[in-house]
Design a protein around this motif. Structure first.
Motif, PDB file in Angstrom:
ATOM      1  N   ALA A   9       1.062  -0.830  -0.077  1.00  0.00           N
ATOM      2  CA  ALA A   9      -0.178   0.138   0.049  1.00  0.00           C
ATOM      3  C   ALA A   9       1.206   1.193  -0.765  1.00  0.00           C
ATOM      4  CB  ALA A   9      -1.543  -0.358   1.607  1.00  0.00           C
ATOM      5  N   PRO A  10       0.296   2.855  -0.775  1.00  0.00           N
ATOM      6  CA  PRO A  10       1.273   3.842  -0.423  1.00  0.00           C
ATOM      7  C   PRO A  10       2.221   3.769   0.822  1.00  0.00           C
ATOM      8  CG  PRO A  10      -1.338   3.680  -2.109  1.00  0.00           C
ATOM      9  CD  PRO A  10      -0.994   3.014  -1.488  1.00  0.00           C
ATOM     10  N   TRP A  11       0.850   4.008   1.455  1.00  0.00           N
ATOM     11  CA  TRP A  11       1.370   3.956   3.008  1.00  0.00           C
ATOM     12  C   TRP A  11       2.552   3.390   3.272  1.00  0.00           C
ATOM     13  CZ3 TRP A  11      -3.171   2.959   2.316  1.00  0.00           C
ATOM     14  CH2 TRP A  11      -4.024   1.164   2.852  1.00  0.00           C
ATOM     15  N   LEU A  12       2.679   2.069   2.936  1.00  0.00           N
ATOM     16  CA  LEU A  12       3.784   0.485   3.445  1.00  0.00           C
ATOM     17  C   LEU A  12       5.187   1.469   3.069  1.00  0.00           C
ATOM     18  CD1 LEU A  12       1.358  -1.916   4.127  1.00  0.00           C
ATOM     19  CD2 LEU A  12       2.034  -0.620   5.702  1.00  0.00           C
ATOM     20  N   ALA A  13       5.096   2.574   1.921  1.00  0.00           N
ATOM     21  CA  ALA A  13       6.520   2.392   1.207  1.00  0.00           C
ATOM     22  C   ALA A  13       6.878   3.786   1.635  1.00  0.00           C
ATOM     23  CB  ALA A  13       6.085   2.587  -0.124  1.00  0.00           C
ATOM     24  N   THR A  14       6.766   4.134   2.546  1.00  0.00           N
ATOM     25  CA  THR A  14       7.820   5.257   3.515  1.00  0.00           C
ATOM     26  C   THR A  14       8.708   5.415   4.136  1.00  0.00           C
ATOM     27  OG1 THR A  14       5.737   6.272   4.577  1.00  0.00           O
ATOM     28  CG2 THR A  14       6.008   7.609   2.540  1.00  0.00           C
ATOM     29  N   MET A  15       8.909   5.817   4.886  1.00  0.00           N
ATOM     30  CA  MET A  15       9.883   5.299   5.894  1.00  0.00           C
ATOM     31  C   MET A  15      10.273   5.906   6.733  1.00  0.00           C
ATOM     32  SD  MET A  15      11.224   2.464   5.401  1.00  0.00           S
ATOM     33  CE  MET A  15      12.604   2.177   6.349  1.00  0.00           C
ATOM     34  N   PRO A  16       9.687   6.313   7.948  1.00  0.00           N
ATOM     35  CA  PRO A  16       9.087   4.546   9.062  1.00  0.00           C
ATOM     36  C   PRO A  16       7.316   4.962   7.830  1.00  0.00           C
ATOM     37  CG  PRO A  16       8.794   6.524  10.146  1.00  0.00           C
ATOM     38  CD  PRO A  16       9.484   7.234   9.385  1.00  0.00           C
ATOM     39  N   PRO A  17       6.698   4.055   8.100  1.00  0.00           N
ATOM     40  CA  PRO A  17       5.388   4.127   7.377  1.00  0.00           C
ATOM     41  C   PRO A  17       5.037   4.977   7.951  1.00  0.00           C
ATOM     42  CG  PRO A  17       6.469   1.731   7.426  1.00  0.00           C
ATOM     43  CD  PRO A  17       7.227   2.633   8.229  1.00  0.00           C
ATOM     44  N   THR A  18       3.530   5.300   7.304  1.00  0.00           N
ATOM     45  CA  THR A  18       3.424   6.099   7.447  1.00  0.00           C
ATOM     46  C   THR A  18       1.551   5.864   8.187  1.00  0.00           C
ATOM     47  OG1 THR A  18       1.931   7.327   5.832  1.00  0.00           O
ATOM     48  CG2 THR A  18       4.035   8.412   6.195  1.00  0.00           C
ATOM     49  N   GLY A  19       1.377   4.544   8.081  1.00  0.00           N
ATOM     50  CA  GLY A  19      -0.235   4.176   8.913  1.00  0.00           C
ATOM     51  C   GLY A  19       0.197   2.617   9.278  1.00  0.00           C
ATOM     52  N   PRO A  20      -0.555   1.967   9.821  1.00  0.00           N
ATOM     53  CA  PRO A  20      -0.475   0.176   9.731  1.00  0.00           C
ATOM     54  C   PRO A  20      -0.674  -0.105   8.552  1.00  0.00           C
ATOM     55  CG  PRO A  20      -2.330   0.755  10.443  1.00  0.00           C
ATOM     56  CD  PRO A  20      -1.692   2.050  10.264  1.00  0.00           C
ATOM     57  N   ALA A  21      -0.633  -1.765   8.566  1.00  0.00           N
ATOM     58  CA  ALA A  21      -0.391  -2.992   7.783  1.00  0.00           C
ATOM     59  C   ALA A  21      -1.227  -3.950   7.839  1.00  0.00           C
ATOM     60  CB  ALA A  21       0.814  -3.658   7.522  1.00  0.00           C
ATOM     61  N   SER A  22      -1.792  -3.651   9.249  1.00  0.00           N
ATOM     62  CA  SER A  22      -3.429  -4.183   9.882  1.00  0.00           C
ATOM     63  C   SER A  22      -4.574  -3.197   9.987  1.00  0.00           C
ATOM     64  CB  SER A  22      -3.402  -5.457  10.068  1.00  0.00           C
ATOM     65  OG  SER A  22      -4.564  -6.075  10.381  1.00  0.00           O
ATOM     66  N   ILE A  23      -5.268  -3.005   9.677  1.00  0.00           N
ATOM     67  CA  ILE A  23      -6.222  -1.892  10.518  1.00  0.00           C
ATOM     68  C   ILE A  23      -8.143  -2.376  10.178  1.00  0.00           C
ATOM     69  CG2 ILE A  23      -7.146  -0.609   8.471  1.00  0.00           C
ATOM     70  CD1 ILE A  23      -7.065   1.838  10.766  1.00  0.00           C
ATOM     71  N   SER A  24      -8.461  -2.787  11.736  1.00  0.00           N
ATOM     72  CA  SER A  24     -10.411  -3.123  11.819  1.00  0.00           C
ATOM     73  C   SER A  24     -10.762  -2.183  13.120  1.00  0.00           C
ATOM     74  CB  SER A  24     -10.100  -4.214  12.345  1.00  0.00           C
ATOM     75  OG  SER A  24      -9.608  -3.631  13.352  1.00  0.00           O
ATOM     76  N   ALA A  25     -12.640  -2.451  12.314  1.00  0.00           N
ATOM     77  CA  ALA A  25     -12.943  -1.430  13.470  1.00  0.00           C
ATOM     78  C   ALA A  25     -13.884  -2.878  13.806  1.00  0.00           C
ATOM     79  CB  ALA A  25     -13.748  -0.470  12.055  1.00  0.00           C
ATOM     80  N   ASP A  26     -14.273  -2.684  14.782  1.00  0.00           N
ATOM     81  CA  ASP A  26     -15.129  -3.686  15.556  1.00  0.00           C
ATOM     82  C   ASP A  26     -16.135  -2.950  16.645  1.00  0.00           C
ATOM     83  OD1 ASP A  26     -14.947  -6.700  16.699  1.00  0.00           O
ATOM     84  OD2 ASP A  26     -16.195  -5.119  17.948  1.00  0.00           O
ATOM     85  N   HIS A  27     -17.431  -2.124  16.212  1.00  0.00           N
ATOM     86  CA  HIS A  27     -18.412  -1.641  16.488  1.00  0.00           C
ATOM     87  C   HIS A  27     -19.990  -2.795  17.149  1.00  0.00           C
ATOM     88  CE1 HIS A  27     -17.104   1.117  13.613  1.00  0.00           C
ATOM     89  NE2 HIS A  27     -16.443   1.940  15.095  1.00  0.00           N
ATOM     90  N   TRP A  28     -20.657  -2.109  18.557  1.00  0.00           N
ATOM     91  CA  TRP A  28     -21.589  -2.987  18.898  1.00  0.00           C
ATOM     92  C   TRP A  28     -22.792  -1.304  19.136  1.00  0.00           C
ATOM     93  CZ3 TRP A  28     -22.671  -7.974  20.520  1.00  0.00           C
ATOM     94  CH2 TRP A  28     -21.793  -9.114  20.212  1.00  0.00           C
ATOM     95  N   ILE A  29     -23.722  -2.153  17.767  1.00  0.00           N
ATOM     96  CA  ILE A  29     -24.717  -0.711  17.985  1.00  0.00           C
ATOM     97  C   ILE A  29     -26.275  -1.346  18.268  1.00  0.00           C
ATOM     98  CG2 ILE A  29     -25.262   0.780  16.663  1.00  0.00           C
ATOM     99  CD1 ILE A  29     -22.911   1.301  16.542  1.00  0.00           C
ATOM    100  N   PRO A  30     -26.933  -1.197  19.643  1.00  0.00           N
ATOM    101  CA  PRO A  30     -27.979  -1.305  19.734  1.00  0.00           C
ATOM    102  C   PRO A  30     -28.794  -0.143  19.602  1.00  0.00           C
ATOM    103  CG  PRO A  30     -26.983   0.405  21.377  1.00  0.00           C
ATOM    104  CD  PRO A  30     -26.012  -0.011  21.142  1.00  0.00           C
ATOM    105  N   LEU A  31     -30.246  -0.098  18.681  1.00  0.00           N
ATOM    106  CA  LEU A  31     -31.257   0.176  18.181  1.00  0.00           C
ATOM    107  C   LEU A  31     -32.687   0.164  18.602  1.00  0.00           C
ATOM    108  CD1 LEU A  31     -29.522  -0.891  14.188  1.00  0.00           C
ATOM    109  CD2 LEU A  31     -29.246   1.390  15.747  1.00  0.00           C
ATOM    110  N   TRP A  32     -33.012   0.963  18.711  1.00  0.00           N
ATOM    111  CA  TRP A  32     -34.866   0.745  18.650  1.00  0.00           C
ATOM    112  C   TRP A  32     -35.857   1.364  18.059  1.00  0.00           C
ATOM    113  CZ3 TRP A  32     -37.446   5.225  19.263  1.00  0.00           C
ATOM    114  CH2 TRP A  32     -36.432   6.468  19.520  1.00  0.00           C
ATOM    115  N   GLY A  33     -36.823   0.904  18.575  1.00  0.00           N
ATOM    116  CA  GLY A  33     -37.632   1.644  16.854  1.00  0.00           C
ATOM    117  C   GLY A  33     -39.405   1.685  17.985  1.00  0.00           C
ATOM    118  N   PHE A  34     -40.023   3.208  17.804  1.00  0.00           N
ATOM    119  CA  PHE A  34     -41.291   2.907  18.076  1.00  0.00           C
ATOM    120  C   PHE A  34     -42.179   3.645  17.603  1.00  0.00           C
ATOM    121  CE2 PHE A  34     -44.920   4.716  20.184  1.00  0.00           C
ATOM    122  CZ  PHE A  34     -45.200   3.853  21.031  1.00  0.00           C
ATOM    123  N   GLY A  35     -43.334   2.521  17.064  1.00  0.00           N
ATOM    124  CA  GLY A  35     -44.640   3.024  16.251  1.00  0.00           C
ATOM    125  C   GLY A  35     -45.945   2.624  16.988  1.00  0.00           C
TER     126      GLY A  35
END
Length: 356
Positions: free
Chosen positions: A43-69
């Motif tokens: 990836a482009p951000w891995l080509a610089t020394m030092p890298p400007t970003g991680p090689a592995s990145i992840s998002a983990d989300h728990w989202i509570p939702l509700w509805g009423f009608g």
């Protein structure tokens, strides 16, 4: 660029309907979980020394939702309704790592883009063949996820603020053949646990099974939306100023939409429809000022006409065909900072559909 992308998603939800005479309420709860991961070998951000970003990145989300009608049946197959619900937009792969470094180095992944929606309206079928639905809506979007340029080629994605969308939506349709096709027999009332929108769909005919009764229909219909949208909070600045985009209209939020047409059909036999769509002027960028490459900030209004048809050869086999943009309208509705994507001119399609 060499990436491996994975997404895992699970949801738990529960809802309940309570009826008290002609009044009814629906409550619901939902819990969503997502895990989105991008692993980059090159990836482009891995080509610089030092890298400007991680090689592995992840998002983990728990989202509570509700509805009423809730709703109330009144008159002859009419209903008032109100609903309130929360929502969110799942994380996209490009939100965490794409062709550019999309998360600022050492910064957290942006929070999910969430919404709060309210709707109030009335709908029903006051007489045979006629349907109407008119409603007001108010939508609040928080933690909007947007891009911020950091160079001519790189940008980052971050939470920038909130926006408010409100307006009116309406729908009308009428079957001109309904009074001639349906024998004058009493129509069924809504079944227990169902609202007015579910009534009157199966018309009993003496000596004929409802499932074998397929009347001809000539339906004219129209849908309209009026929209007022603006940013209420934002960290983004209008280029070359110290002013934020608060008060601006979000991109791709036209103030007026109209769709209508006429359809001639017979269930499980054929369906031929001529439709038209009109979209009013809209901005293509949240700054509302365009770019050096494309200084025109607004997408002009446009209209298109389309013709489509389905023809059943057997119960499960049908031919589908149509012509899009009948008048060969020259228009566009997708714009990026570096160019305009023209919409297709007049075109046709044909195919076969097999159901099983």
């Amino acid at each position: 660029m060499d990436q491996s992308r994975t997404a895992d998603y699970q949801a738990f939800f529960i809802e309940d309907l309570i009826r008290l005479g002609k009044f009814h309420m629906v409550g619901s709860f939902r819990l969503d979980h997502e895990n989105v991961e991008v692993d980059s070998t090159h990836a482009p951000w891995l080509a610089t020394m030092p890298p400007t970003g991680p090689a592995s990145i992840s998002a983990d989300h728990w989202i509570p939702l509700w509805g009423f009608g809730m709703g109330n049946d009144f008159g002859d197959r009419n209903e008032t309704y109100f609903s309130a619900s929360s929502g969110w937009r799942p994380t996209r792969f490009f939100d965490i790592a794409g062709t550019s470094r999309t998360i600022a180095f050492a910064e957290d992944i942006p929070d999910p883009f969430q919404s709060l929606d309210f709707e109030l309206g009335v709908h029903g079928t006051p007489f045979k063949g006629f349907w109407y639905d008119v409603g007001l809506f108010w939508m609040l979007f928080d933690n909007r996820t947007e891009t911020q340029d950091i160079s001519n080629t790189d940008f980052i994605i971050l939470n920038t603020g909130s926006s408010r969308h409100r307006g009116l939506e309406g729908e009308l349709s009428y079957d001109f053949l309904a009074r001639f096709q349906h024998p004058p027999v009493p129509e069924p009332q809504p079944e227990p646990g169902k609202g007015v929108a579910d009534s009157g769909k199966a018309i009993p005919v003496p000596g004929i099974s409802p499932k074998n009764y397929h009347p001809y229909k000539l339906i004219a219909f129209s849908n309209v939306q009026f929209l007022d949208a603006e940013f209420t909070e934002s960290a983004l600045l209008i280029p070359d100023t110290d002013k934020t985009i608060v008060g601006n209209t979000p991109a791709f939020a036209p103030k007026f939409l109209l769709k209508g047409g006429i359809s001639f059909q017979k269930q499980d036999c054929f369906d031929i429809a001529l439709t038209a769509v009109y979209v009013s002027q809209q901005f293509w960028q949240d700054t509302n000022i365009g770019s050096p490459t494309i200084p025109k900030a607004k997408i002009p209004p446009y209209k298109t006409f389309n013709l489509s048809g389905d023809f059943y050869l057997t119960k499960r086999l049908r031919l589908i065909a149509g012509i899009s943009n009948l008048t060969d309208e020259k228009y566009y509705d997708r714009v990026f900072a570096n160019g305009i994507e023209p919409a297709p001119r007049r075109s046709g399609y044909a195919g076969v559909s097999l159901a099983f």
